[in-house]
Design an enzyme around this catalytic site. Sequence first.
Site, mmCIF file in Angstrom:
data_model
loop_
_atom_site.group_PDB
_atom_site.id
_atom_site.type_symbol
_atom_site.label_atom_id
_atom_site.label_comp_id
_atom_site.label_asym_id
_atom_site.label_seq_id
_atom_site.Cartn_x
_atom_site.Cartn_y
_atom_site.Cartn_z
ATOM 1 N N CYS A 156 0.813 -1.218 0.000
ATOM 2 C CA CYS A 156 0.000 0.000 0.000
ATOM 3 C C CYS A 156 0.850 1.273 0.000
ATOM 4 C CB CYS A 156 -0.948 -0.009 1.193
ATOM 5 S SG CYS A 156 -0.146 -0.327 2.781
ATOM 6 N N HIS A 190 -2.568 6.642 4.537
ATOM 7 C CA HIS A 190 -1.146 6.788 4.812
ATOM 8 C C HIS A 190 -0.656 8.127 4.262
ATOM 9 C CE1 HIS A 190 -1.271 2.731 6.017
ATOM 10 N NE2 HIS A 190 -0.592 2.141 5.054
#
Length: 339
Positions: A129, A241
Site C-alpha cells: 500500500c 497513509h
Amino acid sequence: MKEYKVGILGATGAVGEQMRIVLAERNFPISELRLFGSSRSAGTEIDFKGQKIKVQEASLEAFKGLDLLLGAAENDVAKQYLPDAAKMGILVVDNSSAFRLDPEVPLVIPEVNPEDVAKNKGLIANPNCATIIALAAVASLHRKARIRRMIVSTYQAVSGAGKGGIEDLMNQVHAPEGEAPAPKTFPYPIAFNLFPHIGGFNELGYSSEEMKMQNEGRKMLHDPEFMVSCTCVRVPVIRSHAEALTIEFEKEISPEEARELIAAAPGVKLCDDPNNKQYPMPLLTSDQDLVYVGRIRRDISAPKEIYNKSLCVWCCGDQVRKGAATNAIQIAEIAFGLA
C-alpha cells in the site's frame, strides 16, 4: 457488455470488504459474486447491491467457473489457493505479498506500469500500500526526469493492519484514563503514540515494510538501480497513509514543472498551497481513490551538483482503497479491456 463471475478470497476482512464496495461503485460488470472465507466465517451473509450473499469456505472446487478471483487473504492462504486457481483459467489479482517479487508474476500500479498486465500468466500481484501511494504520486515525475533515489518516511494508518488495528486504536482512545486495554494487534499502545515498527527487521536494521518500496519499485520501474531508504512509522490515524519523499532525479526538474505534471496526471490530485493551509492530509484523502500530492519544493540539503535534480514531496492516500482494493480492481479492468 460482457459480465463476469467474480470471487473475493478473504471477503470478510478490511480489504475484502472494500473490494465489494469498489466493485459496486465502479459498476464492474458482474453476473455472479462469490465470497470466500475461513470455516469460521462460512455461512455469514453479506449485502452486495441489495442482495444477500453467503460466505463460502474457500476451496478450489468452490472457485470453479469464476472469471476473476480477487485475493484479500494472508500470505499462507494466498499460497494455498491462488496459483492453482490461476491454473484453472481464472484471472487472479492478489493483494498479499506472497507473489510480488516472483519474476513470473507481474506487479502493477496502473498509473505506473499498466503495460505489465499483459504479461500475466493468470496471476497478477498488487503492490504494498505505501509503495502504491508513493509511486502513483511521482509516476509523472519519473517519466519526465527518471527517479534515481528516494529517502522516504511513511506515516501509516492503523487500518493498514486490518480491523484489529482499528480496534486497538479505538479501544485505547475511548478507555477511561488509566484503564486502556493492552494492545492486541500492535507491540505497543497506538493511541497518543507512534512507533517505527511495521514488519520484522533484517540484518541491516530495516523492516520488511521498509524494504518493499525499493524491491517492489525496482520491479515496476524496471530499474534494478532504483534506490530507496525508507522509515515506516505507525501513527494513530484510522485511514490514509501519508509519506514524505526526498527524491533525486537523473535529469533536472523544477518544482513548477513538477506541479504542472502532477496536476495533469491520472490518479492524483495536486494539493499544494501551503500559504493557504492547503496540503494533503488523511482527513482529505480517506474514503476516495486519488493520491493527493503537495509541499513540492527543492531539497535544500542536496549537494550543488544535484540541487536542480532534487525535490521534496508530501503525499497522502487511502491505503485500503487505492493502496489495496481499488488498485486491484483497476488491474482487473485493464486485463478485461474495461479501462
